[in-house]
Design an enzyme around this catalytic site. Sequence first.
Site, PDB file in Angstrom:
ATOM      1  N   SER A 116      -6.588  -5.883  -3.707  1.00 36.99           N
ATOM      2  CA  SER A 116      -6.619  -4.687  -4.556  1.00 36.99           C
ATOM      3  C   SER A 116      -5.502  -4.705  -5.591  1.00 36.99           C
ATOM      4  CB  SER A 116      -6.417  -3.459  -3.665  1.00 36.99           C
ATOM      5  OG  SER A 116      -6.219  -2.314  -4.450  1.00 36.99           O
ATOM      6  N   TYR A 140      -1.561   1.610   1.781  1.00 33.33           N
ATOM      7  CA  TYR A 140      -2.795   0.825   1.622  1.00 33.33           C
ATOM      8  C   TYR A 140      -2.497  -0.449   0.821  1.00 33.33           C
ATOM      9  CZ  TYR A 140      -7.010  -0.553  -0.902  1.00 33.33           C
ATOM     10  OH  TYR A 140      -8.013  -1.274  -1.487  1.00 33.33           O
ATOM     11  N   LYS A 144      -2.625  -4.686   1.837  1.00 25.92           N
ATOM     12  CA  LYS A 144      -3.324  -5.755   1.095  1.00 25.92           C
ATOM     13  C   LYS A 144      -2.340  -6.864   0.694  1.00 25.92           C
ATOM     14  CE  LYS A 144      -7.476  -4.035   1.121  1.00 25.92           C
ATOM     15  NZ  LYS A 144      -8.659  -4.723   1.640  1.00 25.92           N
TER      16      LYS A 144
END
Length: 327
Positions: A116, A140, A144
């Site tokens: 991402s 988040y 990643k």
Amino acid sequence: MKVLVIGGAGYIGSHVARLLADKGHDISIIDNLSSGTEENLFPEYAFFRGDILDYPWLVSVMKQGYDAAVHLAAAKAAGESMRRPEKYATQNLTGTINILNAACEAGISRLVFSSSAAIYGEPKYLPIDEAHPKDPTNFYGFTKLEIERCLEWYDRLKGLRFVALRYFNAAGYDLEGRVHGLEKNPANLVPVIMEVAVGLRPHLEVFGTDYPTPDGSGVRDYIHVTDLAEAHCAALVRLMKEPRSFAVNLGSEQGLSVLEILDAARKITGRSIPMVMTGRRPGDPAKLVASSAAAKDLLGWEAKHSDVETIIATSWRAYTHHFAHDA
Ligand code: UD1
């Protein structure tokens, strides 16, 4: 090619599986259906319902003779990740470690990973290329980034070759209208606008209209999910031909503001789509736009369907189809 799509019933995974099957590949799906839906599974797929946290089960599925795997099974709400980091640590970090270990045990040495743009954090310059500093502003994005670093070690130590695809803002639905399983409780802009258009929500909250952007609302790089799916196919083909690992951005290289998207959605749906202006959402940068030069160079890929009209029109078709059949 026999490909295992992990998270293949989800929003992006279902489009990736569909396109791979269209290109003649033999598709198997792993999904726990926590956010994905059975509606996204086509009869020609083999489907294994289960959880990537169940390691013995995962190994038993992965041992069924795959040429490569695509891993898209993750939680992805940046805001929620700040309130529930333990959920993201378990699902994204532990879940992926299980997949990497199971791949090694099962002899799968080619993996395409859903990464991402959230790994970059607050932009230091635009457009963002792959060399941009990586300093995520939410948990988040941290998961990643840690997975990408882990992939680099597994490449060196275990011979696992990977392509990490750093998505910018995925949006839209299948161009031919075949995928219409919708995301549950979406937090992203386009599905939220669609939920307002079909009457599921009273209004869109516009998070900030005082950004240093032309209309004051946040600017993002929206990339059509079919363009993303094409990049996964190109990454798999490239990995089979030349097993060398790398990470690339996937974006349209165009910035669209929240208000531009809302305006297009009102025109295309013919619905009024009420909105209220609220304050900025914490952690949201003013503007994010990708450089996709590396994807062009390494994958021969570029965005072809990421104009706002195609993104909104294909989303609207999925939502109207879903609610016409639900009603
Ligand atoms: C975030 C991540 C991105 C990730 C994506 C997955 C960051 C910086 N970005 O994207 O990497 O892939 O989540 O979920 O962590 N907006 C509204 N009202 C809404 C919803 C959104 O105004 O109800 C605005 C946002 O403020 C933003 C734009 O719409 O300007 C897009 O937001 P969203 O769809 O949530 O994606 P990002 O936060 O950009």
